[in-house]
Design a protein around this motif. Structure first.
Motif, PDB file in Angstrom:
ATOM      1  N   LYS A 142     -57.847  42.525   2.071  1.00  0.00           N
ATOM      2  CA  LYS A 142     -57.285  42.392   3.421  1.00  0.00           C
ATOM      3  C   LYS A 142     -56.492  43.654   3.732  1.00  0.00           C
ATOM      4  CE  LYS A 142     -56.751  37.403   3.571  1.00  0.00           C
ATOM      5  NZ  LYS A 142     -55.875  36.471   2.923  1.00  0.00           N
ATOM      6  N   ASP A 143     -56.912  44.375   4.720  1.00  0.00           N
ATOM      7  CA  ASP A 143     -56.223  45.609   5.155  1.00  0.00           C
ATOM      8  C   ASP A 143     -55.910  46.531   3.988  1.00  0.00           C
ATOM      9  OD1 ASP A 143     -56.130  44.197   7.589  1.00  0.00           O
ATOM     10  OD2 ASP A 143     -54.236  43.265   6.973  1.00  0.00           O
ATOM     11  N   GLY A 144     -56.887  46.744   3.174  1.00  0.00           N
ATOM     12  CA  GLY A 144     -56.685  47.662   2.047  1.00  0.00           C
ATOM     13  C   GLY A 144     -55.919  47.050   0.893  1.00  0.00           C
ATOM     14  N   ASN A 145     -55.585  45.775   1.009  1.00  0.00           N
ATOM     15  CA  ASN A 145     -54.877  45.096  -0.082  1.00  0.00           C
ATOM     16  C   ASN A 145     -55.790  44.048  -0.729  1.00  0.00           C
ATOM     17  OD1 ASN A 145     -52.315  46.339   0.254  1.00  0.00           O
ATOM     18  ND2 ASN A 145     -52.063  45.107   2.122  1.00  0.00           N
ATOM     19  N   PRO A 146     -55.428  43.600  -1.919  1.00  0.00           N
ATOM     20  CA  PRO A 146     -56.220  42.523  -2.540  1.00  0.00           C
ATOM     21  C   PRO A 146     -56.222  41.271  -1.656  1.00  0.00           C
ATOM     22  CG  PRO A 146     -54.685  43.479  -4.121  1.00  0.00           C
ATOM     23  CD  PRO A 146     -54.343  44.058  -2.785  1.00  0.00           C
ATOM     24  N   PRO A 147     -57.178  40.384  -1.864  1.00  0.00           N
ATOM     25  CA  PRO A 147     -57.316  39.194  -1.020  1.00  0.00           C
ATOM     26  C   PRO A 147     -56.073  38.296  -0.987  1.00  0.00           C
ATOM     27  CG  PRO A 147     -59.258  39.462  -2.409  1.00  0.00           C
ATOM     28  CD  PRO A 147     -58.289  40.492  -2.848  1.00  0.00           C
ATOM     29  N   THR A 148     -55.348  38.180  -2.113  1.00  0.00           N
ATOM     30  CA  THR A 148     -54.127  37.362  -2.113  1.00  0.00           C
ATOM     31  C   THR A 148     -53.070  38.059  -2.953  1.00  0.00           C
ATOM     32  OG1 THR A 148     -54.502  36.113  -4.151  1.00  0.00           O
ATOM     33  CG2 THR A 148     -55.594  35.275  -2.176  1.00  0.00           C
ATOM     34  N   ASN A 149     -51.895  37.418  -2.977  1.00  0.00           N
ATOM     35  CA  ASN A 149     -50.778  38.053  -3.704  1.00  0.00           C
ATOM     36  C   ASN A 149     -50.497  37.399  -5.057  1.00  0.00           C
ATOM     37  OD1 ASN A 149     -49.780  35.633  -2.775  1.00  0.00           O
ATOM     38  ND2 ASN A 149     -47.787  36.449  -2.125  1.00  0.00           N
ATOM     39  N   TYR A 150     -51.537  36.906  -5.737  1.00  0.00           N
ATOM     40  CA  TYR A 150     -51.300  36.256  -7.035  1.00  0.00           C
ATOM     41  C   TYR A 150     -51.097  37.277  -8.154  1.00  0.00           C
ATOM     42  CZ  TYR A 150     -53.812  32.623  -4.408  1.00  0.00           C
ATOM     43  OH  TYR A 150     -54.251  31.767  -3.454  1.00  0.00           O
ATOM     44  N   ARG A 151     -50.157  36.908  -9.048  1.00  0.00           N
ATOM     45  CA  ARG A 151     -49.900  37.733 -10.238  1.00  0.00           C
ATOM     46  C   ARG A 151     -50.629  37.130 -11.440  1.00  0.00           C
ATOM     47  NH1 ARG A 151     -45.061  36.549 -11.024  1.00  0.00           N
ATOM     48  NH2 ARG A 151     -44.165  37.987  -9.533  1.00  0.00           N
ATOM     49  N   SER A 152     -51.323  37.964 -12.180  1.00  0.00           N
ATOM     50  CA  SER A 152     -52.070  37.453 -13.336  1.00  0.00           C
ATOM     51  C   SER A 152     -51.106  37.136 -14.476  1.00  0.00           C
ATOM     52  CB  SER A 152     -53.111  38.469 -13.779  1.00  0.00           C
ATOM     53  OG  SER A 152     -52.623  39.207 -14.862  1.00  0.00           O
ATOM     54  N   TYR A 153     -51.555  36.306 -15.406  1.00  0.00           N
ATOM     55  CA  TYR A 153     -50.720  35.928 -16.553  1.00  0.00           C
ATOM     56  C   TYR A 153     -50.323  37.139 -17.380  1.00  0.00           C
ATOM     57  CZ  TYR A 153     -51.874  30.994 -15.789  1.00  0.00           C
ATOM     58  OH  TYR A 153     -51.998  29.737 -15.254  1.00  0.00           O
ATOM     59  N   PHE A 154     -51.154  38.157 -17.344  1.00  0.00           N
ATOM     60  CA  PHE A 154     -50.843  39.332 -18.157  1.00  0.00           C
ATOM     61  C   PHE A 154     -50.325  40.494 -17.302  1.00  0.00           C
ATOM     62  CE2 PHE A 154     -54.254  37.777 -21.367  1.00  0.00           C
ATOM     63  CZ  PHE A 154     -53.335  36.882 -21.909  1.00  0.00           C
ATOM     64  N   GLY A 155     -49.837  40.188 -16.109  1.00  0.00           N
ATOM     65  CA  GLY A 155     -49.203  41.190 -15.260  1.00  0.00           C
ATOM     66  C   GLY A 155     -50.140  41.812 -14.235  1.00  0.00           C
ATOM     67  N   GLY A 156     -49.566  42.268 -13.131  1.00  0.00           N
ATOM     68  CA  GLY A 156     -50.345  42.897 -12.062  1.00  0.00           C
ATOM     69  C   GLY A 156     -51.103  41.859 -11.244  1.00  0.00           C
ATOM     70  N   SER A 157     -51.850  42.358 -10.243  1.00  0.00           N
ATOM     71  CA  SER A 157     -52.600  41.452  -9.378  1.00  0.00           C
ATOM     72  C   SER A 157     -53.721  40.753 -10.139  1.00  0.00           C
ATOM     73  CB  SER A 157     -53.217  42.283  -8.239  1.00  0.00           C
ATOM     74  OG  SER A 157     -54.181  41.520  -7.548  1.00  0.00           O
ATOM     75  N   THR A 158     -54.092  39.563  -9.657  1.00  0.00           N
ATOM     76  CA  THR A 158     -55.247  38.862 -10.251  1.00  0.00           C
ATOM     77  C   THR A 158     -56.568  39.422  -9.712  1.00  0.00           C
ATOM     78  OG1 THR A 158     -55.144  37.230  -8.506  1.00  0.00           O
ATOM     79  CG2 THR A 158     -54.123  36.621 -10.588  1.00  0.00           C
ATOM     80  N   TRP A 159     -56.468  40.429  -8.833  1.00  0.00           N
ATOM     81  CA  TRP A 159     -57.678  40.943  -8.185  1.00  0.00           C
ATOM     82  C   TRP A 159     -57.966  42.367  -8.625  1.00  0.00           C
ATOM     83  CZ3 TRP A 159     -60.561  37.498  -5.639  1.00  0.00           C
ATOM     84  CH2 TRP A 159     -59.939  36.349  -5.151  1.00  0.00           C
ATOM     85  N   GLU A 160     -59.176  42.607  -9.033  1.00  0.00           N
ATOM     86  CA  GLU A 160     -59.570  43.947  -9.457  1.00  0.00           C
ATOM     87  C   GLU A 160     -60.621  44.469  -8.473  1.00  0.00           C
ATOM     88  OE1 GLU A 160     -58.199  45.654 -11.735  1.00  0.00           O
ATOM     89  OE2 GLU A 160     -59.643  47.264 -12.093  1.00  0.00           O
ATOM     90  N   PRO A 161     -60.395  45.673  -7.915  1.00  0.00           N
ATOM     91  CA  PRO A 161     -61.380  46.194  -6.960  1.00  0.00           C
ATOM     92  C   PRO A 161     -62.713  46.520  -7.624  1.00  0.00           C
ATOM     93  CG  PRO A 161     -59.596  47.780  -7.353  1.00  0.00           C
ATOM     94  CD  PRO A 161     -59.245  46.544  -8.092  1.00  0.00           C
ATOM     95  N   VAL A 162     -63.789  46.294  -6.904  1.00  0.00           N
ATOM     96  CA  VAL A 162     -65.120  46.662  -7.407  1.00  0.00           C
ATOM     97  C   VAL A 162     -65.474  48.003  -6.788  1.00  0.00           C
ATOM     98  CG1 VAL A 162     -67.541  45.973  -7.574  1.00  0.00           C
ATOM     99  CG2 VAL A 162     -65.752  44.221  -7.409  1.00  0.00           C
ATOM    100  N   GLU A 163     -65.631  48.976  -7.635  1.00  0.00           N
ATOM    101  CA  GLU A 163     -65.864  50.347  -7.173  1.00  0.00           C
ATOM    102  C   GLU A 163     -66.996  50.438  -6.161  1.00  0.00           C
ATOM    103  OE1 GLU A 163     -65.246  53.155 -10.779  1.00  0.00           O
ATOM    104  OE2 GLU A 163     -66.750  54.035  -9.393  1.00  0.00           O
ATOM    105  N   GLY A 164     -66.779  51.219  -5.125  1.00  0.00           N
ATOM    106  CA  GLY A 164     -67.834  51.474  -4.154  1.00  0.00           C
ATOM    107  C   GLY A 164     -68.056  50.336  -3.172  1.00  0.00           C
TER     108      GLY A 164
END
Ligand code: NOJ
Ligand code: CA
Length: 557
Positions: free
Chosen positions: A132-154
Motif C-alpha cells: 500500500k503506497d510503497g509500504n507493506p500490506p499491513t503493519n504486523y511485526r513478525s515473531y523474529f522482528g521486522g515486518s511480516t511482509w517481504e517484498p518480491v523482487e520485480g
C-alpha cells in the motif's frame, strides 16, 4: 490395538541437532538417537517427541522445512528413521514427529514455484498481497522482528511470514494446500509414528480482511498475535485437519497452543477436541516482557504457582495438559524457576517432582533430567539462534548497553537449551568427536549422564525414581486422573498439592524459599514415597521443609 493411556506416560523431547552425534561432524543425528534408546528406556520414557528432522536449510533449526518427505542429510536417511522407529517400539517407546504446517521453508519447491509465478497455482499456496503506497500490506511485526511482509523482487507484491522471511506462511484457505498437507500427515502416520507435536498451529488462520491494528512499539508495528487473537474460524480448520488425518489413525497430538480462552479449551482438548492435549505454558507466559526479553518481569514464584493451579482448575473435567518446564525455545528450567541459592541438585530435584506429579502428561526436555543449566556467552557471536539475535538488537535499540543486552540473552536465549547434551566428562561432553555446532556448556565435567549414573544421589537417579513412582501400578491412575487439590497456598514459598483418587491421597510439598518453613500439618502415619533429603525419624510426622526440600507422601487418615 488398545490405545495407550497417554496421561499415564512420561514423554521426552529430543532436539536432534544437539542430542548425540554418531559420525563426528559435530551435529547430532538419527543414529546417535538410536544409540541412546536404551538410555531413554532405562530412564522410564515411553513417548518420544523428536523436533524436526525433515530436509531444511536450518534457518530456524529445522522449523523451516524444504521437503516434508525427506530426512535432513545432516540427520541421516529414511532407513535410519525406520530403524529408529522400530528400535523405539521394541523398547515400548512411541515416537511423535514435529508437524510444522503453518509455514514451509522458502526453499520448498512450492514456494520456489510461487516466486516464479505469484499469480499462478503455487502463488495461491502462500499469501501474496500488493503493498500500500510503497509500504507493506499491513503493519504486523513478525515473531523474529521486522515486518511480516517481504517484498518480491520485480513486482509490487509482498509475501507473508509470521516467523523469519525464510518461513513463508501457507494459505490454509486453499483446498489444494490442505490436500497436500493431509496426504503428507497420513503418509507419516502410515509409517507407524504415534502422532505429532504441532508447531505454531494457532497462526494458521488469517483474518480475511488483514486489517491494520494500532502500533504497539516504536517501530510502528503491531504483534502478529494481535491479528491472530482478533480472528475467528480456526476451529473449522482444526476440525477438518483432525478428521482427515489424526482421527483415522487414533493418533496422539499435542498442540503448541497459546491464548485459548475458557470456552476454547473444550474445543481444543475436550473429549472430542482438536488435539489430545496441549502444553501448559504458564511459566513461559509469565516470563514474557511487554516488548521483548529486555523488559521481562522479575520472576514471581507465588504468581507462577497460583497460575499453574488456575490453569489446571480451568481444564478440570475437560481434559489434561502436557506439563513442561523446559523445551528448545526456553532457557533451562533450573535457572528460570529456582532462586540462585537453589540452582543445585537439591533444588532441581524439587522442581522435577513438583511438575511431574501434576495431572497430565509430563514432557522432559533433553538434559533436564541431569540438571543442565544455562550457559554464559561472552559475546553475542557465540549465539546461533535467529530469535536471540533479534532480541539482542531490540534490547540495544531500547537503550541497553551491549553488556546489558548480552546479559538479557544469557538469561532468556533459546540456545541455553540447545547446547549439546552432556553424556560424559570426555572432550565435548561425549556429544561428538568433532567440533560441536554449538559450544558445549563449561559445566559438563560435573553435570553429565555418566557421572550421574554412578551417583545414587544424582538428579538423574532422582528423575528415575520419580518416574518409577509415576508409572507404578499402585499410583499411575492416581497421578493420571486423580483430583488436584492445591494446599497451603497461604505460605508464599510453598508449592504443595494433593492428588486424590478414591480413598488414596498423595501429598506433594515443596519449599521454593530460601529459609525453612514448618507447615501446619500432622502427617501421622503417612509414608514418604519420595524425597530429596534425609528425614530424621522423630520428624517424620511433621511437615518441616528446608529450602529446596520436596516430599511426596502417601497420606494415612
Ligand atoms: C515454535 C517452535 O518451537 C520454534 O522453535 C520455532 O522457531 C517456531 N515455532 C516457528 O516454527
Ligand atoms: Ca552427525
Amino acid at each position: 490395538m488398545e490405545q495407550k493411556k497417554w496421561n499415564e506416560c512420561v514423554a521426552y523431547q529430543i532436539y536432534p541437532k544437539s542430542f548425540k552425534d554418531s559420525n563426528g561432524d559435530g551435529i547430532g543425528d538419527l543414529r546417535g538417537i538410536i544409540e541412546k534408546l536404551d538410555y531413554l528406556k532405562d530412564l522410564g520414557i515411553n513417548l518420544l517427541w523428536i523436533s524436526p528432522i525433515y530436509q531444511s536449510p536450518f534457518v530456524d533449526q529445522g522449523y523451516d522445512i524444504s521437503d516434508y518427505y525427506k530426512i535432513a542429510e545432516e540427520f541421516g536417511t529414511m532407513e535410519d528413521f525406520d530403524e529408529l522407529l522400530a528400535q523405539a517400539k521394541k523398547r515400548g517407546i512411541d515416537v511423535i514427529m514435529d508437524l510444522v504446517i503453518n509455514h514451509t521453508s522458502d526453499q520448498h519447491e512450492w514456494f520456489q514455484k510461487a516466486l516464479k509465478d505469484p499469480e499462478g497455482k503455487y502463488g495461491n499456496y502462500y499469501h501474496f498481497c500488493k503493498g500500500k503506497d510503497g509500504n507493506p500490506p499491513t503493519n504486523y511485526r513478525s515473531y523474529f522482528g521486522g515486518s511480516t511482509w517481504e517484498p518480491v523482487e520485480g513486482t509490487d507484491l509482498y509475501y507473508l511470514h509470521a516467523f523469519a522471511k525464510e518461513q513463508p506462511d501457507l494459505n490454509w484457505e486453499n483446498p489444494e494446500v490442505l490436500a497436500e498437507l493431509y496426504k503428507m500427515i497420513n503418509w507419516w502416520l502410515d509409517k507407524g509414528i504415534a502422532g505429532f507435536r504441532i508447531d505454531a498451529i494457532i497462526n494458521i488462520k488469517k483474518h480475511p480482511d488483514l486489517p491494520n491494528y494500532a502500533a504497539d512499539g516504536d517501530d510502528g508495528l503491531v504483534k502478529y498475535t494481535t491479528m491472530v487473537e482478533n480472528t475467528e474460524g480456526i476451529g473449522e480448520l482444526l476440525r477438518d485437519l483432525k478428521e482427515n488425518t489424526f482421527d483415522k489413525h487414533g493418533a496422539f497430538t499435542v498442540g503448541e497452543v497459546f491464548n485459548v480462552d475458557e470456552e476454547g479449551l473444550k474445543e481444543f482438548i475436550g473429549p472430542d477436541g482438536y488435539f489430545t492435549t496441549m502444553f501448559d505454558f504458564t511459566g513461559e507466559i509469565l516470563s514474557k516482557g511487554k516488548h521483548g526479553w529486555y523488559d521481562a518481569p522479575k520472576w514471581d514464584f507465588t504468581k507462577w504457582r497460583d497460575k499453574v493451579f488456575e490453569a489446571h482448575e480451568k481444564i478440570r473435567g475437560i481434559g489434561f495438559y502436557a506439563n513442561v518446564i523446559e523445551n528448545h525455545d526456553e532457557p533451562r528450567g533450573a535457572n528460570r524457576y529456582l532462586p540462585k541459592s537453589l540452582q543445585n541438585s537439591k533444588g532441581i530435584k524439587m522442581l522435577a517432582a513438583v511438575y511431574l506429579f501434576l495431572p497430565g502428561l509430563p514432557f522432559i526436555y533433553q538434559g533436564q533430567e541431569i540438571g543442565m543449566q544455562n550457559f554464559t556467552a561472552k559475546s553475542i557471536d557465540e549465539y546461533d539462534d535467529i530469535n536471540t539475535i533479534d532480541e539482542y538488537k531490540k534490547a540495544i535499540a531500547a537503550g541497553l548497553t551491549k553488556e546489558q543486552a548480552l546479559e538479557v540473552c544469557n538469561t532468556h536465549s533459546r540456545d541455553n537449551a540447545r547446547t549439546p547434551m552432556q553424556w560424559n566428562e570426555s572432550e565435548n561432553a561425549g556429544f561428538t568427536t568433532g567440533k560441536p555446532w554449538l559450544k558445549v556448556n563449561d559445566n559438563y565435567k560435573t553435570i553429565n549422564v555418566e557421572s550421574e549414573k554412578a551417583n545414587p544421589e544424582s538428579v538423574l537417579n532422582f528423575y528415575k525414581e520419580a518416574i518409577i513412582l509415576h508409572k507404578e501400578d499402585n499410583y499411575k491412575e492416581l497421578f493420571a486422573k486423580g483430583e488436584l487439590r492445591a494446599c497451603f497456598t497461604e505460605y508464599k514459598e510453598i508449592f504443595a498439592y494433593e492428588r486424590v483418587l478414591g480413598d488414596k491421597k498423595v501429598l506433594i510439598a515443596a519449599n521454593f524459599g530460601e529459609s525453612a518453613v514448618e507447615v501446619e500439618k500432622d502427617l501421622g502415619e503417612g509414608i514418604i514415597l519420595l524425597t530429596n533429603e534425609n528425614i530424621d525419624n522423630a520428624e517424620k510426622n511433621k511437615l518441616r521443609l528446608s529450602p529446596g526440600a520436596i516430599r511426596v507422601i502417601l497420606e494415612k487418615e
